[in-house]
Write an enzyme that holds these catalytic residues in place. Structure first.
Site, PDB file in Angstrom:
ATOM      1  N   ASP A  61       7.375  15.363   4.310  1.00 15.45           N
ATOM      2  CA  ASP A  61       6.391  14.473   4.920  1.00 15.45           C
ATOM      3  C   ASP A  61       5.215  14.430   3.958  1.00 15.45           C
ATOM      4  OD1 ASP A  61       4.247  13.339   6.290  1.00 15.45           O
ATOM      5  OD2 ASP A  61       4.840  14.179   8.214  1.00 15.45           O
ATOM      6  N   ASN A  88       7.661   6.530  -3.299  1.00 12.65           N
ATOM      7  CA  ASN A  88       8.050   5.280  -2.631  1.00 12.65           C
ATOM      8  C   ASN A  88       7.589   5.204  -1.178  1.00 12.65           C
ATOM      9  OD1 ASN A  88      10.036   2.893  -2.039  1.00 12.65           O
ATOM     10  ND2 ASN A  88      10.613   4.530  -0.597  1.00 12.65           N
ATOM     11  N   TYR A 166      -3.448  -2.237   4.610  1.00 13.13           N
ATOM     12  CA  TYR A 166      -2.297  -2.138   3.694  1.00 13.13           C
ATOM     13  C   TYR A 166      -2.631  -2.609   2.276  1.00 13.13           C
ATOM     14  CZ  TYR A 166       2.422  -2.682   1.804  1.00 13.13           C
ATOM     15  OH  TYR A 166       3.550  -2.591   1.012  1.00 13.13           O
ATOM     16  N   LYS A 170      -2.865  -0.356  -1.530  1.00 14.82           N
ATOM     17  CA  LYS A 170      -2.094  -0.490  -2.773  1.00 14.82           C
ATOM     18  C   LYS A 170      -3.024  -0.695  -3.968  1.00 14.82           C
ATOM     19  CE  LYS A 170       2.039   0.012  -0.902  1.00 14.82           C
ATOM     20  NZ  LYS A 170       2.846   1.230  -1.150  1.00 14.82           N
TER      21      LYS A 170
HETATM   22  N1  NAP Z   1       9.447  -4.359   1.809  1.00 15.75           N
HETATM   23  C1  NAP Z   1       8.616  -5.015   1.020  1.00 15.75           C
HETATM   24  O1  NAP Z   1       8.616  -6.274   0.978  1.00 15.75           O
HETATM   25  C2  NAP Z   1       7.669  -4.266   0.133  1.00 15.75           C
HETATM   26  C3  NAP Z   1       6.864  -5.021  -0.725  1.00 15.75           C
HETATM   27  C4  NAP Z   1       5.979  -4.338  -1.575  1.00 15.75           C
HETATM   28  C5  NAP Z   1       5.920  -2.966  -1.565  1.00 15.75           C
HETATM   29  N2  NAP Z   1       6.715  -2.261  -0.702  1.00 15.75           N
HETATM   30  C6  NAP Z   1       6.601  -0.800  -0.743  1.00 15.75           C
HETATM   31  O2  NAP Z   1       7.872  -0.230  -0.943  1.00 15.75           O
HETATM   32  C7  NAP Z   1       7.912   1.084  -0.361  1.00 15.75           C
HETATM   33  C8  NAP Z   1       9.147   1.216   0.511  1.00 15.75           C
HETATM   34  O3  NAP Z   1       9.030   0.317   1.580  1.00 15.75           O
HETATM   35  P1  NAP Z   1      10.268  -0.303   2.377  1.00 15.75           P
HETATM   36  O4  NAP Z   1      10.055  -1.758   2.407  1.00 15.75           O
HETATM   37  O5  NAP Z   1      11.550   0.252   1.865  1.00 15.75           O
HETATM   38  O6  NAP Z   1       9.924   0.244   3.845  1.00 15.75           O
HETATM   39  P2  NAP Z   1      10.744   1.085   4.924  1.00 15.75           P
HETATM   40  O7  NAP Z   1      12.164   0.606   5.007  1.00 15.75           O
HETATM   41  O8  NAP Z   1       9.895   1.076   6.123  1.00 15.75           O
HETATM   42  O9  NAP Z   1      10.774   2.538   4.268  1.00 15.75           O
HETATM   43  C9  NAP Z   1       9.599   3.300   4.175  1.00 15.75           C
HETATM   44  C10 NAP Z   1      10.025   4.729   3.908  1.00 15.75           C
HETATM   45  O10 NAP Z   1       8.832   5.537   3.814  1.00 15.75           O
HETATM   46  C11 NAP Z   1       9.027   6.669   4.658  1.00 15.75           C
HETATM   47  N3  NAP Z   1       7.782   7.261   5.100  1.00 15.75           N
HETATM   48  C12 NAP Z   1       6.756   6.694   5.770  1.00 15.75           C
HETATM   49  N4  NAP Z   1       5.806   7.614   6.003  1.00 15.75           N
HETATM   50  C13 NAP Z   1       6.240   8.777   5.472  1.00 15.75           C
HETATM   51  C14 NAP Z   1       5.710  10.091   5.392  1.00 15.75           C
HETATM   52  N5  NAP Z   1       4.527  10.419   5.943  1.00 15.75           N
HETATM   53  N6  NAP Z   1       6.423  11.039   4.743  1.00 15.75           N
HETATM   54  C15 NAP Z   1       7.617  10.732   4.199  1.00 15.75           C
HETATM   55  N7  NAP Z   1       8.186   9.530   4.268  1.00 15.75           N
HETATM   56  C16 NAP Z   1       7.487   8.574   4.883  1.00 15.75           C
HETATM   57  C17 NAP Z   1       9.862   6.129   5.828  1.00 15.75           C
HETATM   58  O11 NAP Z   1      10.436   7.213   6.544  1.00 15.75           O
HETATM   59  P3  NAP Z   1      10.771   7.098   8.136  1.00 15.75           P
HETATM   60  O12 NAP Z   1      12.135   6.470   8.244  1.00 15.75           O
HETATM   61  O13 NAP Z   1      10.740   8.526   8.567  1.00 15.75           O
HETATM   62  O14 NAP Z   1       9.685   6.263   8.767  1.00 15.75           O
HETATM   63  C18 NAP Z   1      10.879   5.324   5.040  1.00 15.75           C
HETATM   64  O15 NAP Z   1      11.855   6.153   4.489  1.00 15.75           O
HETATM   65  C19 NAP Z   1       6.584   1.240   0.393  1.00 15.75           C
HETATM   66  O16 NAP Z   1       5.677   1.976  -0.400  1.00 15.75           O
HETATM   67  C20 NAP Z   1       6.100  -0.190   0.552  1.00 15.75           C
HETATM   68  O17 NAP Z   1       4.707  -0.276   0.687  1.00 15.75           O
HETATM   69  C21 NAP Z   1       7.584  -2.883   0.129  1.00 15.75           C
END
Ligand code: NAP
Length: 243
Positions: A61, A88, A166, A170
């Site tokens: 975490d 990530n 958010y 970033k």
């Molecule tokens: N999706 C997009 O369009 C997009 C665009 C730009 C940037 N991003 C960035 O890409 C990254 C991944 O996002 P995603 O889209 O793949 O989102 P996601 O499917 O919601 O995955 C987020 C991950 O972060 C984990 N997480 C959240 N809080 C945490 C904590 N305190 N400790 C450990 N793990 C934690 C979640 O775990 P749980 O399952 O336990 O919640 C999950 O594994 C993020 O940094 C996001 O800001 C995403």
């Protein structure tokens, strides 16, 4: 110590993080699947192993000092070093996030995960990265945090809706990344930010237009940069993202 490269990906139980783990695994790396919840973590590790990849679970975490310290101990014991850290894990804090009405607690929560979490994990892993011949740090940012894009023409369309927790988290992460780059300039650690594009994941209710696999590509490239590769940059698939 094994010659096999070892990576830790935070938030790797699903979404883009899972695909970063899968991509590094497919390149022959041993990948630590950092995830805070055991059932989700075990399921992700099982899926990766079923695909023939070398994956292991790391209870993590990013908001918890003890959890992060234990994760570093686990990797030290397992491999004695870390070749790539992919920060990530991230959250949006939910919405809407209008500056004039936001609950300050939402901003604190988002910054705790997206910024302080990255600092906490990075600092715990730096001694292990220091034992790698070619250490890499990748911070998963977003072009929504690009001040240049937000203030430039078409800012509304290229950087998504107003989101005062958010998007600035970033921008903050980008700024923090550059501070690490400056402090560690005399080391061989390459440190970069990645933007995955707009990816269909839980984070955005699967409204994104790219697959998690597509979203993982830039982070995988930055985690596996050759020696002499770029450091202190912000990249997406199409190239450099302006700060
Ligand atoms: N999706 C997009 O369009 C997009 C665009 C730009 C940037 N991003 C960035 O890409 C990254 C991944 O996002 P995603 O889209 O793949 O989102 P996601 O499917 O919601 O995955 C987020 C991950 O972060 C984990 N997480 C959240 N809080 C945490 C904590 N305190 N400790 C450990 N793990 C934690 C979640 O775990 P749980 O399952 O336990 O919640 C999950 O594994 C993020 O940094 C996001 O800001 C995403």
């Amino acid at each position: 110590m094994s010659d096999k490269k070892i990576a830790l990906v935070t938030g790797a139980n699903k979404g883009i993080g899972y695909e970063i783990a899968a991509g590094l695994g497919a390149l022959g790396w041993s990948v630590g699947v950092g995830a805070r919840e055991q059932t989700r973590r075990d399921a992700a590790v099982a899926r990766l192993r079923d695909a023939g990849l070398d994956a292991f679970g790391v209870s993590l975490d990013v908001t918890d000092d003890r959890s992060v310290a234990a994760a570093a101990d686990q990797i030290a014991e397992r491999a004695g070093r870390l070749d790539a850290l992919v920060n990530n894990a991230g959250i949006t804090g939910g919405g809407p996030q209008q500056p004039s009405s936001v609950d300050p607690a939402v901003i604190r929560t988002v910054v705790e995960t997206n910024v302080i979490g990255v600092i906490r994990v990075t600092n715990a892993m730096l001694p292990l990265l220091g034992r790698s011949a070619s250490p890499r740090i990748v911070n998963m940012s977003s072009s929504v945090g690009s001040l240049a894009r937000q203030s430039g023409p078409g800012g509304e369309t290229s950087t998504g809706p107003v989101a005062v927790a958010y998007a600035p988290s970033k921008s903050f992460l980008n700024a923090v990344t550059l501070q690490y780059v400056r402090e560690l300039a005399d080391t061989n650690i390459l440190i970069n930010c990645a933007c995955p594009g707009y990816v269909a994941t839980d984070l955005n209710g699967f409204r994104g237009v790219r697959t998690p696999q597509q979203g993982a590509a830039t982070a995988i490239r930055l985690a596996t940069l050759p020696d002499g590769g770029p450091t202190g940059g912000f990249f997406e698939d199409a190239g450099v993202v302006p700060w």
